[in-house]
Design a protein around this motif. Sequence first.
Motif, PDB file in Angstrom:
ATOM      1  N   SER A  24      33.734  46.957  39.262  1.00 38.53           N
ATOM      2  CA  SER A  24      34.934  46.731  38.467  1.00 38.53           C
ATOM      3  C   SER A  24      35.462  48.032  37.878  1.00 38.53           C
ATOM      4  N   PRO A  25      36.741  48.351  38.131  1.00 35.09           N
ATOM      5  CA  PRO A  25      37.331  49.546  37.543  1.00 35.09           C
ATOM      6  C   PRO A  25      37.995  49.277  36.189  1.00 35.09           C
ATOM      7  N   ILE A  26      37.844  48.067  35.668  1.00 33.17           N
ATOM      8  CA  ILE A  26      38.518  47.711  34.420  1.00 33.17           C
ATOM      9  C   ILE A  26      37.823  48.399  33.242  1.00 33.17           C
ATOM     10  N   PRO A  27      38.585  49.174  32.461  1.00 31.55           N
ATOM     11  CA  PRO A  27      37.983  49.886  31.328  1.00 31.55           C
ATOM     12  C   PRO A  27      37.564  48.932  30.200  1.00 31.55           C
ATOM     13  N   ALA A  28      36.617  49.353  29.403  1.00 28.79           N
ATOM     14  CA  ALA A  28      36.110  48.547  28.289  1.00 28.79           C
ATOM     15  C   ALA A  28      37.216  48.251  27.273  1.00 28.79           C
ATOM     16  N   THR A  29      38.281  49.010  27.284  1.00 21.71           N
ATOM     17  CA  THR A  29      39.376  48.833  26.330  1.00 21.71           C
ATOM     18  C   THR A  29      40.348  47.724  26.731  1.00 21.71           C
ATOM     19  N   ALA A  30      40.228  47.185  27.940  1.00 21.54           N
ATOM     20  CA  ALA A  30      41.152  46.140  28.407  1.00 21.54           C
ATOM     21  C   ALA A  30      41.023  44.887  27.545  1.00 21.54           C
ATOM     22  N   THR A  31      42.145  44.377  27.080  1.00 22.34           N
ATOM     23  CA  THR A  31      42.145  43.188  26.224  1.00 22.34           C
ATOM     24  C   THR A  31      42.776  41.975  26.900  1.00 22.34           C
ATOM     25  N   SER A  32      43.402  42.186  28.046  1.00 19.50           N
ATOM     26  CA  SER A  32      44.019  41.087  28.768  1.00 19.50           C
ATOM     27  C   SER A  32      43.795  41.287  30.262  1.00 19.50           C
ATOM     28  N   VAL A  33      43.131  40.316  30.887  1.00 15.23           N
ATOM     29  CA  VAL A  33      42.855  40.391  32.314  1.00 15.23           C
ATOM     30  C   VAL A  33      43.417  39.126  32.958  1.00 15.23           C
ATOM     31  N   GLY A  34      44.391  39.296  33.828  1.00 21.49           N
ATOM     32  CA  GLY A  34      45.091  38.175  34.431  1.00 21.49           C
ATOM     33  C   GLY A  34      44.266  37.392  35.444  1.00 21.49           C
ATOM     34  N   SER A  35      44.733  36.208  35.781  1.00 21.46           N
ATOM     35  CA  SER A  35      44.027  35.350  36.725  1.00 21.46           C
ATOM     36  C   SER A  35      44.005  35.980  38.116  1.00 21.46           C
ATOM     37  N   GLY A  36      42.960  35.682  38.862  1.00 21.12           N
ATOM     38  CA  GLY A  36      42.824  36.148  40.227  1.00 21.12           C
ATOM     39  C   GLY A  36      42.632  37.637  40.386  1.00 21.12           C
ATOM     40  N   VAL A  37      42.288  38.331  39.314  1.00 20.78           N
ATOM     41  CA  VAL A  37      42.240  39.796  39.334  1.00 20.78           C
ATOM     42  C   VAL A  37      41.310  40.345  40.427  1.00 20.78           C
ATOM     43  N   PHE A  38      40.194  39.670  40.716  1.00 19.84           N
ATOM     44  CA  PHE A  38      39.280  40.132  41.765  1.00 19.84           C
ATOM     45  C   PHE A  38      39.177  39.147  42.928  1.00 19.84           C
ATOM     46  N   SER A  39      40.066  38.207  42.997  1.00 23.88           N
ATOM     47  CA  SER A  39      40.026  37.191  44.044  1.00 23.88           C
ATOM     48  C   SER A  39      40.011  37.837  45.431  1.00 23.88           C
ATOM     49  N   GLY A  40      39.041  37.449  46.246  1.00 21.46           N
ATOM     50  CA  GLY A  40      38.959  37.962  47.612  1.00 21.46           C
ATOM     51  C   GLY A  40      38.414  39.367  47.748  1.00 21.46           C
ATOM     52  N   CYS A  41      37.845  39.921  46.680  1.00 18.01           N
ATOM     53  CA  CYS A  41      37.219  41.247  46.759  1.00 18.01           C
ATOM     54  C   CYS A  41      35.818  41.059  47.335  1.00 18.01           C
ATOM     55  N   THR A  42      35.718  41.090  48.635  1.00 14.70           N
ATOM     56  CA  THR A  42      34.503  40.686  49.343  1.00 14.70           C
ATOM     57  C   THR A  42      33.333  41.664  49.251  1.00 14.70           C
ATOM     58  N   SER A  43      33.519  42.818  48.626  1.00 19.64           N
ATOM     59  CA  SER A  43      32.422  43.764  48.430  1.00 19.64           C
ATOM     60  C   SER A  43      31.963  43.834  46.978  1.00 19.64           C
ATOM     61  N   PHE A  61      37.123  35.506  40.015  1.00 16.72           N
ATOM     62  CA  PHE A  61      36.090  35.941  40.950  1.00 16.72           C
ATOM     63  C   PHE A  61      36.032  35.089  42.215  1.00 16.72           C
ATOM     64  N   SER A  62      37.082  34.388  42.529  1.00 23.17           N
ATOM     65  CA  SER A  62      37.121  33.525  43.706  1.00 23.17           C
ATOM     66  C   SER A  62      36.939  34.340  44.984  1.00 23.17           C
ATOM     67  N   GLY A  63      35.992  33.915  45.817  1.00 25.67           N
ATOM     68  CA  GLY A  63      35.763  34.591  47.094  1.00 25.67           C
ATOM     69  C   GLY A  63      35.007  35.893  46.987  1.00 25.67           C
ATOM     70  N   CYS A  64      34.429  36.188  45.818  1.00 22.43           N
ATOM     71  CA  CYS A  64      33.634  37.408  45.644  1.00 22.43           C
ATOM     72  C   CYS A  64      32.147  37.075  45.813  1.00 22.43           C
ATOM     73  N   PRO A  65      31.393  37.948  46.454  1.00 22.22           N
ATOM     74  CA  PRO A  65      29.959  37.708  46.611  1.00 22.22           C
ATOM     75  C   PRO A  65      29.167  38.165  45.380  1.00 22.22           C
ATOM     76  N   LEU A  66      29.678  37.867  44.191  1.00 23.22           N
ATOM     77  CA  LEU A  66      29.033  38.324  42.956  1.00 23.22           C
ATOM     78  C   LEU A  66      27.575  37.898  42.889  1.00 23.22           C
ATOM     79  N   LYS A  67      26.752  38.839  42.503  1.00 23.38           N
ATOM     80  CA  LYS A  67      25.341  38.565  42.267  1.00 23.38           C
ATOM     81  C   LYS A  67      25.045  38.568  40.769  1.00 23.38           C
ATOM     82  N   LYS A  68      25.873  39.305  40.009  1.00 25.36           N
ATOM     83  CA  LYS A  68      25.570  39.474  38.584  1.00 25.36           C
ATOM     84  C   LYS A  68      26.833  39.739  37.780  1.00 25.36           C
ATOM     85  N   ILE A  69      26.941  39.044  36.643  1.00 29.57           N
ATOM     86  CA  ILE A  69      27.993  39.302  35.666  1.00 29.57           C
ATOM     87  C   ILE A  69      27.298  39.620  34.352  1.00 29.57           C
TER      88      ILE A  69
END
Length: 103
Positions: A24-43, A61-69
């Motif tokens: 994830s390239p989202i900085p710790a300062t982000a206060t608003s993250v829109g829907s589908g932001v990582f949808s289909g990020c298969t890596s 996180f739809s379609g992401c092979p997430l192992k850990k959040i």
Amino acid sequence: VVLPQTCVTIGRNTFKGCTSLTQSPIPATATSVGSGVFSGCTSLEEVTVTANWGKIVSENFSGCPLKKIIFAGDAPITMMIEAFGKTSETQVAIKTLEELNFH
């Protein structure tokens, strides 16, 4: 992808379908993250969500092979059940846990 710390709003579907995104390239300062932001990020396999996000919305996180959040910070975060879409086998790591309610 590197976003500056001054970036506080990440729009809907910003990284949708970015198959080369591994973290994830989202900085710790982000206060608003829109829907589908990582949808289909298969890596994308691991994401750190800071308390600033406030909530994880549909299809993030739809379609992401997430192992850990990893949830970092002390403020509560609302997670919509639709956030994972088709994602399976996701491990959720919570830094501090006082109360966990499923509705």
